[in-house]
Design an enzyme around this catalytic site. Structure first.
Site, short mmCIF file in Angstrom:
data_model
loop_
_atom_site.label_atom_id
_atom_site.label_comp_id
_atom_site.label_asym_id
_atom_site.label_seq_id
_atom_site.Cartn_x
_atom_site.Cartn_y
_atom_site.Cartn_z
N GLU A 21 -57.87 -39.86 -91.01
CA GLU A 21 -57.12 -38.73 -90.94
C GLU A 21 -56.76 -38.20 -92.56
OE1 GLU A 21 -54.15 -38.25 -87.39
OE2 GLU A 21 -53.93 -40.07 -88.38
N TYR A 53 -43.69 -11.82 -92.49
CA TYR A 53 -44.32 -12.87 -91.99
C TYR A 53 -45.76 -13.14 -92.67
CZ TYR A 53 -46.46 -9.18 -88.89
OH TYR A 53 -47.11 -8.09 -88.64
N ILE A 72 -46.41 -36.14 -89.12
CA ILE A 72 -46.45 -34.77 -89.11
C ILE A 72 -45.03 -34.50 -88.85
CG2 ILE A 72 -48.70 -34.32 -88.58
CD1 ILE A 72 -47.87 -34.41 -85.27
N GLU A 73 -44.01 -35.31 -88.49
CA GLU A 73 -42.65 -35.25 -88.54
C GLU A 73 -42.22 -34.88 -89.91
OE1 GLU A 73 -43.56 -38.25 -85.13
OE2 GLU A 73 -44.38 -37.76 -87.22
N LYS A 99 -52.17 -31.66 -83.43
CA LYS A 99 -53.40 -32.11 -83.74
C LYS A 99 -54.29 -32.08 -82.20
CE LYS A 99 -51.64 -35.74 -86.79
NZ LYS A 99 -51.85 -37.06 -87.17
#
Length: 119
Positions: A21, A53, A72-73, A99
């Site tokens: 990854e 945005y 990813i946290e 993911k």
């Protein structure tokens, strides 16, 4: 509370606990829900009375594609920190990161996390 929603944002990054990854990278799907008082914008029709945005998208893209995290946290936490710093009107954030193809065996649509933070 009023909300601004960005759904299905796709970014290419190098986040993850597996070496593959971190070297090959992968697509990350990011959904954002921003709690913002939109009363003024709903009356004025002025961009200056809301959170742009497009600028939020660019900010998140720079972080997801420019940094590298194991979890990813942590990426989600960094997104919240950055958006709170860059956009003072945001009162709360819900961010989901998925993911679709992590290097783990099994059949699934996606894996991910969801995080909520308040100012």
């Amino acid at each position: 509370m009023d909300k601004i929603v960005l759904e299905g944002c796709r970014f290419y990054g190098y986040h993850g606990a597996f070496k593959e990854e971190q070297t090959l990278g992968q697509i990350f799907l990011v959904d954002l829900e921003l709690s913002v008082d939109l009363q003024a914008a709903s009356l004025s029709d002025q961009l200056t009375d809301t959170v742009h945005y497009g600028m939020v998208f660019d900010s998140v893209r720079q972080l997801v594609e420019g940094e590298k995290f194991i979890l990813i946290e942590r990426l989600a936490g960094a997104i919240c920190e950055q958006l709170f710093n860059e956009f003072p009107p945001i009162e709360a954030i819900k961010v989901a990161i998925k993911k679709e193809n992590p290097p783990i065996a099994g059949h699934y649509k996606a894996v991910g996390i969801e995080l909520e933070r308040q100012r």
